[in-house]
Design a protein around this motif. Sequence first.
Motif, mmCIF file in Angstrom:
data_model
loop_
_atom_site.group_PDB
_atom_site.id
_atom_site.type_symbol
_atom_site.label_atom_id
_atom_site.label_comp_id
_atom_site.label_asym_id
_atom_site.label_seq_id
_atom_site.Cartn_x
_atom_site.Cartn_y
_atom_site.Cartn_z
ATOM 1 N N ASP A 13 0.816 -1.220 0.000
ATOM 2 C CA ASP A 13 0.000 0.000 0.000
ATOM 3 C C ASP A 13 0.848 1.268 0.000
ATOM 4 O OD1 ASP A 13 -2.313 -1.572 0.185
ATOM 5 O OD2 ASP A 13 -2.213 -1.618 2.368
ATOM 6 N N VAL A 16 -0.437 4.352 -1.980
ATOM 7 C CA VAL A 16 -1.641 4.940 -1.379
ATOM 8 C C VAL A 16 -1.267 5.706 -0.108
ATOM 9 C CG1 VAL A 16 -3.819 4.405 -0.225
ATOM 10 C CG2 VAL A 16 -3.224 3.242 -2.349
ATOM 11 N N THR A 71 -5.901 -2.244 5.308
ATOM 12 C CA THR A 71 -6.497 -2.598 4.021
ATOM 13 C C THR A 71 -6.504 -4.120 3.928
ATOM 14 O OG1 THR A 71 -4.423 -2.754 2.782
ATOM 15 C CG2 THR A 71 -5.392 -0.539 3.025
ATOM 16 N N SER A 120 -12.754 5.773 2.955
ATOM 17 C CA SER A 120 -13.292 5.549 1.614
ATOM 18 C C SER A 120 -14.265 6.637 1.175
ATOM 19 C CB SER A 120 -13.990 4.185 1.544
ATOM 20 O OG SER A 120 -13.076 3.151 1.843
ATOM 21 N N ARG A 157 -8.087 6.552 -4.578
ATOM 22 C CA ARG A 157 -8.926 5.515 -5.193
ATOM 23 C C ARG A 157 -8.343 5.030 -6.505
ATOM 24 N NH1 ARG A 157 -14.674 8.622 -4.202
ATOM 25 N NH2 ARG A 157 -15.144 7.802 -2.107
ATOM 26 N N TRP A 160 -5.247 2.919 -5.884
ATOM 27 C CA TRP A 160 -5.681 1.632 -5.324
ATOM 28 C C TRP A 160 -6.244 0.731 -6.415
ATOM 29 C CZ3 TRP A 160 -5.406 -1.220 -0.975
ATOM 30 C CH2 TRP A 160 -6.286 -2.297 -0.863
ATOM 31 N N ASN A 164 -4.307 -2.693 -7.523
ATOM 32 C CA ASN A 164 -4.942 -3.955 -7.164
ATOM 33 C C ASN A 164 -5.481 -4.705 -8.374
ATOM 34 O OD1 ASN A 164 -5.201 -4.377 -4.013
ATOM 35 N ND2 ASN A 164 -5.251 -2.199 -4.435
#
Length: 296
Positions: A13, A16, A71, A120, A157, A160, A164
């Motif tokens: 992460d 982020v 996360t 979020s 966002r 991420w 991912n």
Amino acid sequence: MEKNIFISHSSYDKEVVKIFSELIKRVSLSQIHIWFSNDTDVCGGFLIGDNWLNSIIKNINKSQVVISFITPNSNNQPWILYESGYAEALDNCVLVPVKFAIDISEISIPLQHKQIYNLSGLEDLHIFLSKLLNLFNIIYDKEVFRDTVQTYLKRIRNVWDVNNSISENINFENRLMERIEQKFEYYLDNMNRLHKSESDEKYEVCFIYIVNDKEKREYISINPNMTVSDVLDEVYYIIYDFVEPYTYLKSWVLTEIKTQRPLILNEYMQEKIPANIIFKQNLYFHIDFLNKSLII
């Protein structure tokens, strides 16, 4: 007095967390110094020559706030729990768990007992920033930073989603390997208990190799304290004229002669498995020099 925040996070992460830390600096008008291990800034994260454990402890100790960034990548990870537990035990430090892209019911029990902030949603992020800055007696003006926070949340966002979607299979494989290693250690503990009563004696195992069309035999003593890695080191010292160091499975491999099975183990398993589980008494091993690496 310095205002310091430590962010505990997963290396998966790091991008982020980088954006998240920039947001905190922005809304605090750079009044807060933030440290996290994967910070790529010149003066951020681990510095050249740092002892990584000492750096972590030092930076937690001097932080008034430790943020556990939870996360799917970091949830239940030992280091996150260790850093969070260490921070929680300090008198002058506040532990603040935050979550992103994970349901609160999935978060591990120790952290679930704390107030967890959701990153979020836009309004949730405003609430978190307001409460965080209040710990440092810094006024947070929601209207002034509305557009800024919205922009940073979009960046978080987007990064991420990209990371991912690209690494979904990689993360799955990593988690699968972690599960396999956990099961393996459980199995290994049981094997160790069984072998303690059976293998307290030292014995020798024969290793055969061919040089200039001549067969040579060497014998290595196996004792209960040795690992597979120790034996491979001993074999290397026998053949070091012919192979480079740290090239097992790349330029040479051991093959158990009776079954003709090559010994293929990664470094993690080599260091964990007791030698007497693999190199049993009365077994013979051939040292084979490779034309092609067995590691893809």
